[in-house]
Design a protein around this motif. Structure first.
Motif, PDB file in Angstrom:
ATOM      1  N   VAL A 219      49.219  83.844  44.268  1.00 22.07           N
ATOM      2  CA  VAL A 219      50.505  84.165  44.094  1.00 22.07           C
ATOM      3  C   VAL A 219      51.272  82.877  44.803  1.00 22.07           C
ATOM      4  O   VAL A 219      51.190  82.800  45.735  1.00 22.07           O
ATOM      5  N   VAL A 220      52.163  82.344  43.659  1.00 21.62           N
ATOM      6  CA  VAL A 220      52.922  81.372  44.394  1.00 21.62           C
ATOM      7  C   VAL A 220      54.344  81.716  44.567  1.00 21.62           C
ATOM      8  O   VAL A 220      55.011  82.281  43.504  1.00 21.62           O
ATOM      9  N   VAL A 221      54.972  81.752  45.722  1.00 14.81           N
ATOM     10  CA  VAL A 221      56.378  82.135  46.064  1.00 14.81           C
ATOM     11  C   VAL A 221      57.223  80.955  45.974  1.00 14.81           C
ATOM     12  O   VAL A 221      57.276  80.220  46.853  1.00 14.81           O
ATOM     13  N   GLY A 222      58.133  81.045  44.849  1.00 15.57           N
ATOM     14  CA  GLY A 222      59.023  79.969  44.939  1.00 15.57           C
ATOM     15  C   GLY A 222      60.446  80.637  44.204  1.00 15.57           C
ATOM     16  O   GLY A 222      60.840  80.277  43.327  1.00 15.57           O
ATOM     17  N   PRO A 223      61.090  81.583  45.120  1.00 15.89           N
ATOM     18  CA  PRO A 223      62.293  81.848  44.534  1.00 15.89           C
ATOM     19  C   PRO A 223      63.330  80.826  44.433  1.00 15.89           C
ATOM     20  O   PRO A 223      63.414  79.904  44.925  1.00 15.89           O
ATOM     21  N   VAL A 244      48.506  84.093  48.977  1.00 11.60           N
ATOM     22  CA  VAL A 244      49.900  83.877  48.595  1.00 11.60           C
ATOM     23  C   VAL A 244      50.379  82.411  49.415  1.00 11.60           C
ATOM     24  O   VAL A 244      50.276  82.268  50.606  1.00 11.60           O
ATOM     25  N   VAL A 245      51.066  81.599  48.525  1.00  6.88           N
ATOM     26  CA  VAL A 245      51.450  80.311  48.959  1.00  6.88           C
ATOM     27  C   VAL A 245      52.989  80.324  48.659  1.00  6.88           C
ATOM     28  O   VAL A 245      53.590  80.552  47.578  1.00  6.88           O
ATOM     29  N   ALA A 246      53.662  79.595  49.548  1.00  2.72           N
ATOM     30  CA  ALA A 246      55.135  79.549  49.473  1.00  2.72           C
ATOM     31  C   ALA A 246      55.412  77.855  49.197  1.00  2.72           C
ATOM     32  O   ALA A 246      54.780  77.131  49.587  1.00  2.72           O
ATOM     33  N   VAL A 247      56.357  77.641  48.037  1.00  5.14           N
ATOM     34  CA  VAL A 247      56.466  76.298  47.738  1.00  5.14           C
ATOM     35  C   VAL A 247      58.263  76.051  47.835  1.00  5.14           C
ATOM     36  O   VAL A 247      58.771  76.829  47.932  1.00  5.14           O
ATOM     37  N   ASP A 248      58.661  74.686  47.867  1.00  2.00           N
ATOM     38  CA  ASP A 248      60.022  74.603  47.927  1.00  2.00           C
ATOM     39  C   ASP A 248      60.491  74.519  46.422  1.00  2.00           C
ATOM     40  O   ASP A 248      60.487  73.450  45.838  1.00  2.00           O
ATOM     41  N   ALA A 249      60.947  75.813  46.116  1.00  2.92           N
ATOM     42  CA  ALA A 249      61.376  75.671  44.843  1.00  2.92           C
ATOM     43  C   ALA A 249      62.566  75.256  44.243  1.00  2.92           C
ATOM     44  O   ALA A 249      62.658  74.261  43.217  1.00  2.92           O
ATOM     45  N   ASP A 250      63.431  75.029  45.450  1.00  2.00           N
ATOM     46  CA  ASP A 250      64.847  74.406  45.008  1.00  2.00           C
ATOM     47  C   ASP A 250      64.735  72.769  44.476  1.00  2.00           C
ATOM     48  O   ASP A 250      65.331  72.428  43.845  1.00  2.00           O
ATOM     49  N   SER A 251      63.456  72.057  45.402  1.00  2.00           N
ATOM     50  CA  SER A 251      63.346  70.648  45.051  1.00  2.00           C
ATOM     51  C   SER A 251      62.279  70.408  43.640  1.00  2.00           C
ATOM     52  O   SER A 251      62.671  69.655  42.979  1.00  2.00           O
ATOM     53  N   TYR A 252      61.348  71.192  43.534  1.00  2.00           N
ATOM     54  CA  TYR A 252      60.204  70.822  42.671  1.00  2.00           C
ATOM     55  C   TYR A 252      59.979  71.900  41.452  1.00  2.00           C
ATOM     56  O   TYR A 252      59.265  71.570  40.810  1.00  2.00           O
ATOM     57  N   TYR A 253      60.968  72.974  41.298  1.00  5.54           N
ATOM     58  CA  TYR A 253      60.530  73.964  40.661  1.00  5.54           C
ATOM     59  C   TYR A 253      61.591  74.596  39.881  1.00  5.54           C
ATOM     60  O   TYR A 253      61.596  74.690  38.182  1.00  5.54           O
ATOM     61  N   SER A 254      62.637  75.153  40.369  1.00  6.29           N
ATOM     62  CA  SER A 254      63.572  75.777  39.805  1.00  6.29           C
ATOM     63  C   SER A 254      64.717  74.877  39.312  1.00  6.29           C
ATOM     64  O   SER A 254      65.493  75.410  38.372  1.00  6.29           O
ATOM     65  N   ARG A 255      64.703  73.643  39.538  1.00  5.02           N
ATOM     66  CA  ARG A 255      65.831  72.587  39.096  1.00  5.02           C
ATOM     67  C   ARG A 255      65.323  71.780  38.043  1.00  5.02           C
ATOM     68  O   ARG A 255      64.325  71.274  38.083  1.00  5.02           O
TER      69      ARG A 255
END
Length: 300
Positions: A219-223, A244-255
């Motif tokens: 599970v990758v957590v990237g809100p 469960v792994v958290a990632v920097d969504a704001d920089s590399y996923y959600s934009r």
């Protein structure tokens, strides 16, 4: 040319194109690259999300959308003072930024509105080309697009033929949202199989029971909109039968900006660390719920 960007991803693209000096106004969420910080802020969220929990943010957003209220306020007076030739916004997501329709009453006479609404990685690259053409920097745009696809192709090649890891990417935690738009494609290109998300389609709510039933291996957590520490805090209380792994969504996923290519490279490494090289982006494993701290993943 004078440009106002109400969209963080567009601000990144304008800067990548070497036109950061053309930006005369940005949104409150435009924080990268550092050179945009301090520019006049022409749009901001009406709700202060800083002190709210994930479930409280979700509730506030749903209530605003239900009541037909915009989540963002536009400073029409400042926008008029800045006299932009071009205003960049989007109509893809009412939660992410000001929409083109909401600008109707605030747009200075003569300003051109450019709406970017990518749903796939290919459409993200087309957004780059669109802004490059607007800013008369088409050659720079082609270089950025080529660099994006080289990064993605290298990650995909590194995991070619390997068993696909079953993955759930949480775009929100409470309630859980599965991956949407370009994210399932990122997962596929990185050698994974998204257990609930559908490429090109919006993210949607699910339940953690449904996630468990889908049997993810990771599970990758990237809100959406969260940085690495916020993502780790959001995922720290999850009680699942897989890592469960958290990632920097704001920089590399959600934009939807060129840095999603780096996100693909990171996912390939997280899914297949023995085959895909580490791109050097931080990833955090939230610890058990009774522990208050977290630790950075030690990459091989």
């Amino acid at each position: 040319m004078r440009v106002c960007s109400l969209l963080p991803s567009a601000t990144e693209i304008v800067a990548d194109l070497g036109a950061i000096d053309a930006l005369v106004g940005v949104s409150e969420e435009c924080r990268w690259p550092a050179g945009v910080i301090g520019k006049p802020v022409v749009s901001a969220a009406r709700i202060d999300f800083g002190e709210l929990s994930s479930v409280e943010i979700d509730r506030a957003v749903r209530e605003s959308l239900r009541d037909g209220e915009s989540l963002y306020a536009v400073d029409a007076e400042l926008l008029d003072e800045l006299r932009p030739d071009v205003i960049i916004t989007q109509d893809l997501c009412a939660v992410c930024a000001v929409s083109g329709g909401e600008l109707a009453g605030a747009c200075p006479t003569g300003a051109r509105i450019v709406s970017l609404d990518p749903k796939t990685i290919g459409e993200i690259s087309e957004s780059v080309r669109t802004l490059a053409a607007v800013l008369d920097r088409s050659d720079a745009g082609e270089e950025i697009v080529a660099r994006m696809w080289r990064t993605i192709a290298a990650a995909s090649e590194a995991v070619r033929g390997l068993p696909r890891r079953r993955v759930f990417f949480a775009e929100w935690v409470d309630p859980p949202f599965c991956a949407g738009h370009w994210l399932p494609e990122m997962i596929e290109r990185a050698g994974g199989a998204d257990v609930l998300g559908n490429a090109g389609e919006p993210s949607r709510t699910t339940t953690w029971e449904a996630v468990a039933a889908a049997r993810p291996e990771l599970v990758v957590v990237g809100p959406c909109g969260f940085g690495i520490d916020e993502a780790a805090a959001a995922g720290a209380t999850l009680d699942l039968d897989c890592p469960v792994v958290a990632v920097d969504a704001d920089s590399y996923y959600s934009r939807p900006a060129p840095r999603v290519a780096d996100g693909v490279a990171q996912l390939a490494h997280l899914f297949h660390p023995e085959h895909a090289p580490d791109p050097g982006l931080e990833a955090i494993v939230p610890l058990a719920r009774e522990q208050a701290r977290h630790e950075v993943v030690e990459q091989p």
